[in-house]
Every structure is written in C-alpha cells, then in structure tokens.
Design a protein around this motif. Sequence first.
Motif, short mmCIF file in Angstrom:
data_model
loop_
_atom_site.label_atom_id
_atom_site.label_comp_id
_atom_site.label_asym_id
_atom_site.label_seq_id
_atom_site.Cartn_x
_atom_site.Cartn_y
_atom_site.Cartn_z
N ASN A 353 0.85 -1.19 0.00
CA ASN A 353 0.00 0.00 0.00
C ASN A 353 0.89 1.24 0.00
OD1 ASN A 353 -2.02 1.90 0.27
ND2 ASN A 353 -2.29 1.54 2.47
N VAL A 354 1.19 1.75 -1.18
CA VAL A 354 2.11 2.89 -1.28
C VAL A 354 1.46 4.18 -0.80
CG1 VAL A 354 3.49 1.88 -3.13
CG2 VAL A 354 1.44 3.19 -3.71
N ASP A 355 0.15 4.17 -0.51
CA ASP A 355 -0.46 5.35 0.12
C ASP A 355 0.02 5.50 1.56
OD1 ASP A 355 -3.76 5.37 -1.48
OD2 ASP A 355 -1.78 6.01 -2.14
N SER A 356 0.54 4.43 2.13
CA SER A 356 1.14 4.48 3.47
C SER A 356 2.60 4.85 3.32
CB SER A 356 1.00 3.13 4.17
OG SER A 356 1.77 3.10 5.35
N TRP A 357 2.98 5.96 3.96
CA TRP A 357 4.38 6.40 3.85
C TRP A 357 5.32 5.38 4.47
CZ3 TRP A 357 4.41 12.40 4.98
CH2 TRP A 357 3.56 13.01 4.07
N SER A 358 4.87 4.67 5.49
CA SER A 358 5.71 3.65 6.10
C SER A 358 6.00 2.52 5.12
CB SER A 358 5.03 3.08 7.35
OG SER A 358 4.90 4.07 8.34
N ALA A 359 4.98 2.15 4.32
CA ALA A 359 5.18 1.08 3.34
C ALA A 359 6.03 1.56 2.17
CB ALA A 359 3.83 0.58 2.84
N PHE A 360 5.78 2.79 1.71
CA PHE A 360 6.50 3.28 0.53
C PHE A 360 7.98 3.50 0.83
CE2 PHE A 360 8.11 6.73 -2.17
CZ PHE A 360 7.90 6.17 -3.42
N PHE A 361 8.28 4.22 1.93
CA PHE A 361 9.67 4.52 2.26
C PHE A 361 10.37 3.37 2.98
CE2 PHE A 361 9.93 8.76 0.79
CZ PHE A 361 8.69 9.34 0.98
N GLY A 362 9.63 2.29 3.25
CA GLY A 362 10.24 1.13 3.88
C GLY A 362 10.32 -0.05 2.93
N PRO A 363 9.35 -0.98 2.99
CA PRO A 363 9.43 -2.19 2.16
C PRO A 363 9.50 -1.92 0.66
CG PRO A 363 7.77 -2.43 3.86
CD PRO A 363 8.20 -1.00 3.90
N TYR A 364 8.77 -0.90 0.17
CA TYR A 364 8.77 -0.70 -1.28
C TYR A 364 10.14 -0.27 -1.79
CZ TYR A 364 7.69 0.81 -5.95
OH TYR A 364 7.70 0.94 -7.31
N LEU A 365 10.72 0.77 -1.22
CA LEU A 365 12.02 1.26 -1.69
C LEU A 365 13.15 0.30 -1.34
CD1 LEU A 365 11.83 5.10 -0.95
CD2 LEU A 365 11.41 3.90 -3.09
N LEU A 432 -1.79 12.95 10.76
CA LEU A 432 -0.45 12.55 10.34
C LEU A 432 -0.26 11.04 10.49
CD1 LEU A 432 1.74 15.42 11.86
CD2 LEU A 432 1.25 15.00 9.45
N ASN A 433 -0.79 10.44 11.54
CA ASN A 433 -0.69 8.99 11.71
C ASN A 433 -1.41 8.26 10.59
OD1 ASN A 433 0.92 8.80 14.01
ND2 ASN A 433 -0.82 9.04 15.39
N ALA A 434 -2.55 8.84 10.11
CA ALA A 434 -3.28 8.22 9.01
C ALA A 434 -2.45 8.22 7.72
CB ALA A 434 -4.61 8.93 8.78
N LEU A 435 -1.60 9.23 7.55
CA LEU A 435 -0.74 9.28 6.36
C LEU A 435 0.51 8.43 6.53
CD1 LEU A 435 -0.90 13.10 5.56
CD2 LEU A 435 -1.94 11.27 4.22
N LEU A 436 1.08 8.46 7.71
CA LEU A 436 2.38 7.81 7.91
C LEU A 436 2.26 6.33 8.25
CD1 LEU A 436 4.05 10.61 10.08
CD2 LEU A 436 4.55 10.09 7.69
N PHE A 437 1.25 5.96 9.03
CA PHE A 437 1.24 4.63 9.63
C PHE A 437 -0.09 3.90 9.40
CE2 PHE A 437 3.93 7.37 12.33
CZ PHE A 437 5.15 6.78 12.04
N THR A 438 -0.63 3.98 8.18
CA THR A 438 -1.82 3.20 7.88
C THR A 438 -1.39 1.79 7.46
OG1 THR A 438 -3.87 3.15 6.61
CG2 THR A 438 -1.89 3.92 5.48
N PHE A 439 -2.30 0.99 6.90
CA PHE A 439 -2.01 -0.41 6.55
C PHE A 439 -0.90 -0.48 5.50
CE2 PHE A 439 -5.32 -2.48 8.87
CZ PHE A 439 -6.31 -1.53 8.99
N LEU A 440 -0.02 -1.48 5.67
CA LEU A 440 1.14 -1.61 4.79
C LEU A 440 0.80 -2.32 3.48
CD1 LEU A 440 3.86 -2.64 7.40
CD2 LEU A 440 3.23 -0.36 6.62
N ASP A 441 -0.23 -3.17 3.46
CA ASP A 441 -0.59 -3.94 2.26
C ASP A 441 -2.06 -3.74 1.92
OD1 ASP A 441 1.39 -6.58 3.62
OD2 ASP A 441 2.00 -5.14 2.09
N TYR A 442 -2.40 -4.01 0.68
CA TYR A 442 -3.81 -4.06 0.29
C TYR A 442 -3.98 -5.17 -0.75
CZ TYR A 442 -2.91 -1.75 -4.22
OH TYR A 442 -2.47 -1.43 -5.48
N THR A 443 -5.22 -5.62 -0.90
CA THR A 443 -5.53 -6.72 -1.80
C THR A 443 -6.75 -6.35 -2.61
OG1 THR A 443 -4.68 -8.28 -0.16
CG2 THR A 443 -6.00 -9.19 -1.96
#
Length: 449
Positions: A353-365, A432-443
């Motif tokens: 879920n690249v809408d989650s900054w945690s997912a984009f700047f972490g697992p994705y990159l 800010l938590n909704a932008l930074l720390f939402t769900f990491l994956d989606y299906t």
Amino acid sequence: MTDRTLSTDDLERLRQEREEADHRYNDALTALNRSLREIPELPNPPPSIDTSRLDDLKSLLDHPPQPTYSTGWRGWIQRLIRPVLGPILTRQHEIDGKVLHNLVEHDAALTRTGHAIEALLTRLKEDLEARHTFEFWVAAWAQQVTPYVDTKDRHATGLIRRINENPVRAVERTIGLMQQRQLAMKRQLEQVATPPLPTGAPAPAGPPRTPVTVDPSGIDAFKYVGFKEAFHGSEGEIRRRLAGYCGRFEGVSDVLDVGCGRGEFLSMLHEQGISARGLDTNPEMVAVCVGRGLDVKHADAVSYLDALADATLGGLIATQVVEHFRSDYLLQFLELAFHKLRPGAPIILETLNVDSWSAFFGPYLRDLTHERPIPPETLHYLVEASGFQRVELQYSSPADPEAKLLPVDIPAPASHEFGQLTETFNVNVEKLNALLFTFLDYTVIAHKL
C-alpha cells in the motif's frame, strides 16, 4: 449511472464538521500567539564591594604606633598614666582585630553572593531566551500543520473527484468497461466459430504475434532468495499472512500462483485438497519448490498465460508481485488473466500500500526489483477495466502502533485556551498517523462472471 457513496446531507455534515474544526484550530492558534511573552528585563547584578578601607584598617592593626613621650612635665604625666591606660588600649586593640576579622569574612561572603547572583541572572536570561525561541517555533509549527495536512487532503480529494465524481471520467470508465466486455465476447465467439485444426496441420498464415517480454528480476537469483529470507518474513509468517486467502479458493481446482516464491501458499492449497500450480521468474525459487514436490515452472506470467487455452484456470493469486511489473506488462497480465480464468473464478492480487508512507519509504524502496508503485485506486480500476466484476479492496498488515506519533495528555487543571490547543494538536497527530502509519498492504479481489 455512477453510484454515490456520500449523499448531499453527508457532504453538508462533513463540511460543517470541517468548519467547526477549523474554527477551533484558529481559536487555539490565536490563544497560542497571545500567550507568547517577551523576555522580561532582568536586574543588573550588585556592584563589587570596595575593600580598600578594610585593607587600611588591617594595616593599622598589624602595625600599631609605638608610644612616644614628651619632655618636661608632659612626659612625666604620660609616663604616669601609661600603666593605667595600657590594658584598656590592649583590650581595645583585640576588639578592633575581631571586628576587622568579621568585616573581612562578611566582605568575602558578599563577594561570593554577588558572583552567584551574576551567574544566576546569566543562566536565567539564557533559559528565558531559549524558552522564547521554543515558544516561537511551536507557534510557527502549529501554523504550518494545517496547510501541510490540507495539501495532502486536497491532493487525495482531487484524485478521487477526478476518478469518481467527474461525469466525463465516469462516462469514459463505463465505455472502457463496455469495450473490454465486447472484446471478451468477440474472442469467445471466434473460438466457437473456428473449427479445430487437424493433427499436424500447419497453422494458418496471419499477422505475426507481438512477442511477449519476459519480466527480469534485476538481481542474481540466489541473492534474491536471501533477500526474501531476510526481509519478507519466515515461512511460518508468510503462511499465517496468506491463510485468509485459502477460503477464497474453496471448491476450486487448477489454481495458478504467480510469483509463488518458496511455495508457501501452494503447500497450503495442497493441504486442503485444492489442485494448484505455480510459476516464478527466479530459478532458485523454482528449485526450492520442485524440491518440495510442488508443480512450479520457471516462466514469466505473461508468457505462461499466453500459452494456455482460454478458460483453463479455476483461480489466480499473485501476492507481492504486480509491483514488479512495468505498466504495459501489468496491462497484458490482467488482460490474459481475464481470458484464461473460467467463469466464476476468483483473482487475488496483493501488493504494498504505497499510500502508506511507512510502506513506501520502507518495504517498497528497500526491494530493488520493484518496478513502480501502484496505488489501491489504480489497481482497483485496472482490474475492473479488464473485465472482472465484484471487485473488492481490502487492507491488511497494520503498521507498528509503537511507531505512531503520540497525542498530548495534559493533566488538569489547564486553561481553556491551552485545552483547545491540545485538542487541535491531537487531531493533527491523528491526521499525520493516518498518512504515515496506515495499513502496509492491500488486496484487490475480483471474479470473472
């Protein structure tokens, strides 16, 4: 006709809630600005004490004048009274010495007190200046929080409105879906109308097929196996994460797992008596699966699907795979998947879920083989535009709650203005938590009907 998820009353209610929140935030910000105080004028430290007179007194006591006698009768009188006044003068000299000693000690104490007061005033001034600077930057930060969050809201709202609410885009989307279904029906009619070729007969002449591009991994196969071991989780963790998808294939046969990796999900399907096969572009992954007795081929998704007959598969799943595809390759994959699945067959596509900054700047990159980020709305639309129906969008893998920003908890009693400021601060923390720390994956889950 486009279905509206929000009624006019809902929009009006949301508008009023937003305006009330804006008013509360502005009031709290005004109270914060008014509470800022200038640095007060501090008194000067006491002046130093002049000790020169004490030095003169000490010199006199240390070197008393020696008695001298006059001549004549005056000298005779002086010698007569000297024995009487001598003890008195000696006592007075002792008293003067003690008084001087106390004065010297008092002077030293006053000097130390003056130095301490001077150091205290200097430290107090520095602390007041630091506090004033901190309050200034708190106010500046509070002024920037709302514009910062609003830019994200406006961007997301603009995308949603552009996709869902714009009548022109809604019409275009409907036309695209109709064209996709028309192509699917045409292809099925051509298969029914074309008689099968005799065994060994040459294929009819026609325009050459567009070659299918294999999707390279970009990393040595054995290195990527180690990468998955290090960052994608253990086999037990993968099995627990994918367990919820097994129920989607109940009563289904001939399931294809695209990018099956180490074969965790294939093993789970076989344990439930569901026939399944897999494919992967990484030969080391394929070797691991074959060693476990799984039916896995070394091939890319588009080439493999293109070689299958239509309506061959009873289901298809690809977890953490589509983010490795180029845009044109993804479109080919969805197109072929639609034609190769049987009517009623499910398709399951899980990705970051690249809408989650945690997912984009972490697992994705972190993964160098990722080709491009795919937002949830984009994949949802592409699956629907490829002919699938009953499209669902589910979110999973919540972010670590320990990493979230913490709200402020101010114990009572607190002023009304400070309470409003705290409430507004906590609302912005939630945004800010909704932008930074939402769900990491989606299906995206859909069916071919």
